[in-house]
Enzyme design. Structure first.
Site, PDB file in Angstrom:
ATOM      1  N   THR A  14     -22.846 -44.233   2.140  1.00 26.94           N
ATOM      2  CA  THR A  14     -21.396 -44.215   2.280  1.00 26.94           C
ATOM      3  C   THR A  14     -21.049 -44.595   3.715  1.00 26.94           C
ATOM      4  OG1 THR A  14     -21.114 -42.496   0.592  1.00 26.94           O
ATOM      5  CG2 THR A  14     -19.316 -42.779   2.172  1.00 26.94           C
ATOM      6  N   ARG A  73     -18.431 -39.167  -6.182  1.00 26.19           N
ATOM      7  CA  ARG A  73     -19.291 -39.898  -7.105  1.00 26.19           C
ATOM      8  C   ARG A  73     -19.331 -39.221  -8.474  1.00 26.19           C
ATOM      9  NH1 ARG A  73     -24.682 -40.292  -3.628  1.00 26.19           N
ATOM     10  NH2 ARG A  73     -25.390 -41.517  -5.423  1.00 26.19           N
ATOM     11  N   LEU A  87     -21.746 -37.670   5.633  1.00 27.76           N
ATOM     12  CA  LEU A  87     -21.538 -38.713   4.644  1.00 27.76           C
ATOM     13  C   LEU A  87     -22.897 -39.063   4.068  1.00 27.76           C
ATOM     14  CD1 LEU A  87     -19.080 -41.209   6.438  1.00 27.76           C
ATOM     15  CD2 LEU A  87     -18.505 -39.455   4.753  1.00 27.76           C
ATOM     16  N   ASP A  88     -22.934 -39.403   2.796  1.00 26.62           N
ATOM     17  CA  ASP A  88     -24.194 -39.858   2.206  1.00 26.62           C
ATOM     18  C   ASP A  88     -24.709 -41.070   2.966  1.00 26.62           C
ATOM     19  OD1 ASP A  88     -24.006 -37.929   0.262  1.00 26.62           O
ATOM     20  OD2 ASP A  88     -23.223 -39.273  -1.286  1.00 26.62           O
ATOM     21  N   LYS A  89     -25.996 -41.282   2.904  1.00 30.91           N
ATOM     22  CA  LYS A  89     -26.623 -42.414   3.584  1.00 30.91           C
ATOM     23  C   LYS A  89     -25.897 -43.720   3.300  1.00 30.91           C
ATOM     24  CE  LYS A  89     -30.877 -45.184   3.529  1.00 30.91           C
ATOM     25  NZ  LYS A  89     -32.243 -45.316   2.974  1.00 30.91           N
TER      26      LYS A  89
END
Length: 329
Positions: free
Chosen positions: A153, A254, A149-151
């Site tokens: 998120t 996104r 997961l993105d930082k």
């Protein structure tokens, strides 16, 4: 990006190795010559030492791994710890564990936690937390991390605790047998049909290499990407959308939300605007479903959005009730 399958040991005292380039090494790259000179360490690690100014050729510091050396050149290298070599260390970082057995963990990752070490984030990551939570994870590639997961998120992730589980989870994700669903807060009121599918390839934005973008595969490199969107709640200011991934490309939700004209709240990279209390991209991994990689049992997990996300919903009057949405999840 560093190869997470390879973990260089941190060194204590600095050791200096010296050698004279041989005739067969004449014309070869400096980093390749160093691998022959210090075979117990990776080329990646030695390239980092070059960047740190720890390598000299004929008494002068060099910073180019691609420099061609000549027979007879005097080479020296200081074997010092690099940020990457020290990254794979246990750190006492709290984890919210929703499920665990001998083969897997399911966690609720908070926003702001980087998943694995990388330039700019060599410590304080989920990988560091996993090494502290379970010392045996050090024997696993990437400490058992099978997806990311993105930082910024938040939400659900599954992590392997055994090699068998890791191999099977990786195959299941590649075969799209792991269901991942997200809640997203998009800018602007949703228009048109309640459901939408974006089937559009994603690649590096040719105008900004730090971003991803929808691309035309006939003219730019990229990968196929598909996301389903279902409107859950709407307001004049924004929309609450459920997102179902069919592929797992970098920044996929996104980019696809932005392509629909609804960039995520606070996602400034793709056109979103911060709205207090939301100062990170408004994306939460709300549901995760898969077969247990060893027992075959059907598993599904759901976690409520974190406080900042919930506060944003309240601000815009977008009430989310997981029981009301259960039938569509």
């Amino acid at each position: 990006m560093p190869d997470l399958d390879e973990v260089d040991e941190a060194l204590g005292d600095v050791e200096v190795r010296r050698a004279v380039a041989s005739v067969p090494q004449h014309g070869t790259r400096l980093d390749r010559s160093l691998v022959e000179m210090v075979p117990e360490f990776s080329r990646n690690y030695l390239q980092q030492l070059i960047e740190l100014g720890a390598v000299m050729v004929n008494g002068s510091v060099t910073s180019k791994a691609s420099q061609r050396i000549k027979a007879g050149d005097a080479l020296s290298v200081e074997l010092r710890p690099t940020p990457q070599s020290q990254a794979f260390k246990p750190e006492n970082i709290p984890l919210e564990v929703l499920f665990q057995d001998e083969h897997i963990l399911v966690i609720n990752k908070p926003a702001g936690l980087v998943v694995h070490p990388a330039p700019g984030n060599w410590s304080g990551t989920l990988l560091n937390a996993l090494l502290a939570f379970d010392p045996q994870s050090a024997q696993m590639p990437r400490a058992g991390i099978v997806h990311r997961l993105d930082k910024d998120t938040s939400g659900l992730m599954v992590v392997a605790r055994s090699r068998t589980a890791m191999d099977r989870l990786v195959k299941a994700i590649a075969a799209r047998l792991v269901s991942r669903q997200y809640l997203a807060l998009g800018m602007h009121s949703w228009k048109g049909s309640r459901e939408a599918t974006v089937d559009a390839p994603i690649g590096r934005d040719p105008r900004n290499r730090l971003r991803m973008a929808v691309v035309d595969l006939q003219s730019a490199p990229g990968k196929l990407a598909k996301t389903d969107f279902i409107l859950l709640k709407n307001s004049p200011l924004g929309c609450l959308v459920r997102c179902i991934l069919h592929t797992g490309r970098t920044h996929q939700i996104r980019v696809h939300m932005a392509s629909l004209g609804h960039p995520l709240v606070a996602d400034i990279t793709y056109g979103g605007v911060p709205v207090a209390p939301m100062n990170r991209q408004a994306l939460h991994a709300v549901r995760l479903a898969f077969e247990h990689p060893v027992t075959g049992a059907a598993l599904w997990f759901e976690c409520q959005p974190p406080p900042d996300f919930s506060a944003m919903l309240e601000l815009w009057g977008l009430r989310y009730n997981r029981h009301e949405e259960a039938s569509s999840l």
